[in-house]
Design a protein around this motif. Structure first.
Motif, mmCIF file in Angstrom:
data_model
loop_
_atom_site.group_PDB
_atom_site.id
_atom_site.type_symbol
_atom_site.label_atom_id
_atom_site.label_comp_id
_atom_site.label_asym_id
_atom_site.label_seq_id
_atom_site.Cartn_x
_atom_site.Cartn_y
_atom_site.Cartn_z
ATOM 1 N N LEU A 120 5.922 -0.052 10.958
ATOM 2 C CA LEU A 120 4.786 0.731 10.456
ATOM 3 C C LEU A 120 3.953 1.345 11.577
ATOM 4 C CD1 LEU A 120 3.538 -1.422 7.451
ATOM 5 C CD2 LEU A 120 4.519 0.858 7.353
ATOM 6 N N VAL A 140 1.620 -0.437 0.828
ATOM 7 C CA VAL A 140 0.993 -0.483 2.150
ATOM 8 C C VAL A 140 -0.476 -0.904 2.064
ATOM 9 C CG1 VAL A 140 2.519 1.035 3.451
ATOM 10 C CG2 VAL A 140 0.657 2.024 2.144
ATOM 11 N N ARG A 141 -1.087 -0.628 0.927
ATOM 12 C CA ARG A 141 -2.476 -1.096 0.743
ATOM 13 C C ARG A 141 -2.503 -2.604 0.566
ATOM 14 N NH1 ARG A 141 -6.333 2.754 -0.326
ATOM 15 N NH2 ARG A 141 -7.730 1.127 -1.052
ATOM 16 N N PHE A 183 -0.178 -4.638 1.740
ATOM 17 C CA PHE A 183 0.506 -5.295 2.856
ATOM 18 C C PHE A 183 -0.449 -6.214 3.619
ATOM 19 C CE2 PHE A 183 2.425 -4.626 7.272
ATOM 20 C CZ PHE A 183 3.369 -5.621 7.077
ATOM 21 N N GLY A 184 0.011 -7.455 3.827
ATOM 22 C CA GLY A 184 -0.825 -8.425 4.523
ATOM 23 C C GLY A 184 -0.560 -8.472 6.013
ATOM 24 N N ALA A 185 0.473 -7.733 6.457
ATOM 25 C CA ALA A 185 0.840 -7.697 7.887
ATOM 26 C C ALA A 185 0.914 -9.092 8.476
ATOM 27 C CB ALA A 185 -0.128 -6.824 8.674
#
Lengths: 323, 266
Positions: free
Chosen positions: B97, B258-259, B261-263
């Motif tokens: 990303l 993607v909003r 997404f907790g990465a």
């Protein structure tokens, strides 16, 4: 000049399931799920000017990495605003992503099985770097990071430090204006930590890039960052010069004295934190430093005396434990 | 031009990666190859026991069906959904990303190179099995001409459908049950267990509108001449409609994913 990074009341909350231990609780959670909101970052605000290297400090779980991930566009905040290079990071515009990069000490962008040089070529295409510019940048990065022999070996055959150097090289091929470095020296030996540190400093000086750095190694912060931002439990505790952090949070001074006696009792002057032969280390309240120094000079035969701030690690520990 | 260069370089990298794990790739390909061969043998035995044909297929046409299906399924399948949760959990996606490039492009090239590499095994296997099992192919030029666009549409549609299914990993930690449910549906409705003409009429009629059949068996049946030109045309229209739907779905789901997404994993 407008700051490169502007963060205002940035907040990120995660919804975390709450579950008691035991089978009964597990069955109950099927029908009645409970959640709690955890504020990983709460109302954090700061600015960073172009060319600054800022150290981002905090214990594990303080919210450092979460903040960096929001600023690099990986995470959406729950509330608050941020702009980096005039862009809102989490909109993830390609124009924004071309001007930044983030290096995570425990993650990699390079293909594990191929030489880093191969992935660099793909980076060149993704970032649309002209051939001559790519060659020039690669040459410069190879010199600074001593990459020449590493670029043709599969990444998985490299040591941790060599891998990190290749990761840094790859992350900088498109000459990002803003770099987010998350624990870039994690797990590296002291020599390699030095190399990475020297590289970051010289890269910043050469290109005026803005760097926000997190590290558990205070030596990284002390060597690179004039300014630190301290975050704890998601909230900003301090933003200013490193020296000011020490002045503000360290209530003691450390006196190292060398006497002519190995069995002197200095307990009434302060706390003896170390004693090795004729050398003693005392911690005294900041306001008592002058008086204690005078008493030492008057009552003991001193061959040497040094008055210092306590180690930065200790100051930081005090900051976090005090909260 | 930029994207073309990225695809070319990315394909080259993936090809190198596949070649490093050549033994693993070969085993996977063999297992892909075995499935249609096993079903083909079963249905050939059934046809033989029933006096030479089963569900309107002779031994020879069944062989042709499964040999064509073997190649088509290889060219249209993806494995993205099986590794998406891993990518999220291990922080691989976070790394992707950071690039000014949608991660879907990487999957396009990874799939394409694997398919090309697989043909090195699938084409000789097709020829060898054809020599021994005598498939009955009756090619009309229009069938071959129509096969190519149905195959291209099937590959694109199935890729987007499976990419959309893979996105469930953003909402659920454990996705293997979703993947298994998808696998069962696709096995049944795609014509891999049996040609859908062997199903009851009503089920067969329903299956012809589903993306599973359109993603595998439509090109196969087009090539074999089991469908009329009108049926092929309407199949292609439905394929195109599903393709547009899945393209929209991928874009819609991705914007939410993607909003969410907790990465994690870094």
């Amino acid at each position: 000049m407008a700051p490169v990074v502007e963060v205002r009341e940035l907040t990120k909350s995660f919804k975390v399931p709450v579950r008691q231990s035991g089978l009964g609780a597990a069955v109950k959670s099927l029908f009645d799920r409970k959640f709690t909101l955890v504020d990983a970052v709460k109302d954090v605000s700061f600015n960073i000017d172009r060319g600054e290297i800022v150290g981002f400090l905090g214990p594990n779980g303080a919210g450092k990495t979460t903040t960096l991930k929001m600023l690099s566009g990986l995470l959406h905040p729950t509330s608050g605003t941020a702009t980096v290079n005039g862009h809102i990071p989490w909109k993830r515009d390609n124009a924004y992503l071309r001007t930044i990069n983030m290096v995570m000490g425990n993650r990699h962008q390079l293909s594990w099985d191929l030489p880093a040089g191969d992935t660099y070529k793909l980076h060149q295409a993704i970032y649309q770097i002209a051939d001559n510019e790519f060659e020039r940048t690669l040459e410069e990065l190879s010199d600074l990071l001593d990459l020449h022999d590493l670029l043709t070996k599969p990444v998985r055959t490299l040591s941790l430090g060599e891998r990190m150097k290749c990761e840094l090289g790859g992350a900088l091929l498109h000459r990002p204006d803003v770099m987010f470095l998350d624990e870039p020296t994690l797990g590296l030996d002291v020599t390699m930590q030095h190399r990475i540190r020297d590289f970051v400093r010289s890269y910043n000086l050469r290109h005026g890039s803005t760097i926000l750095l997190t590290s558990h190694y205070m030596a990284d912060i002390a060597a690179l960052c004039e300014r630190v931002v301290v975050i704890h439990r998601g909230q900003l505790l301090f933003d200013g010069p490193l020296a000011q952090l020490v002045a503000r949070f360290a209530p003691v001074k450390r006196l190292t004295v060398e006497l002519d006696s190995a069995d002197a009792d200095l307990g009434d002057l302060g706390t003896v934190v170390a004693h090795d032969g004729f050398t003693y280390q005392l911690e005294v309240a900041k306001e008592d430093t002058t008086e204690v120094t005078s008493r030492l000079l008057a009552n003991y035969n001193l061959s040497d005396i040094a008055v210092e701030d306590p180690p930065i690690e200790q100051v930081i520990e005090q900051v976090f434990t005090a909260e | 031009m930029r994207l073309f260069r990225i695809y070319l370089l990315s394909a080259l990298l993936h090809l190198k990666e596949h070649l490093i794990y050549r033994a693993s790739v070969l085993i996977w390909l063999f297992s892909m190859l075995l499935e249609p061969v096993v079903f083909m043998m079963v249905w050939r035995a059934v046809a033989l026991a029933e006096g030479g044909s089963a569900g309107g297929y002779t031994q020879g046409t069944l062989t042709a069906y499964y040999l064509a299906l073997m190649v088509v399924n290889h060219l249209t399948f993806t494995w993205i959904m099986h590794e998406y949760a891993y990518r999220i959990r291990e922080g691989v996606l976070a790394g992707q990303l950071l690039y000014p490039l949608h991660p879907i492009h990487r999957d396009v090239t990874m799939n394409a190179t694997y398919k090309l590499l697989g043909l090195v095994l699938f084409i000789p296997a097709f020829l060898l099995l054809s020599v021994f099992l005598k498939p009955e192919f009756q090619f009309e030029p229009w069938q071959v001409l129509a096969f190519l666009p149905t195959l291209a549409l099937a590959a694109a549609m199935r890729f987007l459908m499976e990419w959309a299914v893979a996105q469930t990993a953003f909402w659920y930690i454990e996705t293997s049950s979703f993947n298994q449910a998808y696998y069962v549906a696709t096995m049944f409705f795609s014509g891999r267990i049996a040609p859908i003409s062997m199903f009851p009429d009503w089920l067969s009629a329903v299956a012809r509108y589903l993306p599973f059949w359109l993603g595998v068996a439509l090109p196969v049946e087009t090539l074999l001449g089991s469908l009329t030109p009108e049926e092929v045309m309407s199949g292609m229209v439905i394929q195109a409609a599903w393709l547009a739907f899945f393209a929209g779905l991928v874009a819609w789901v991705w914007s939410r994913a993607v909003r969410r997404f907790g990465a994690v994993g870094g």
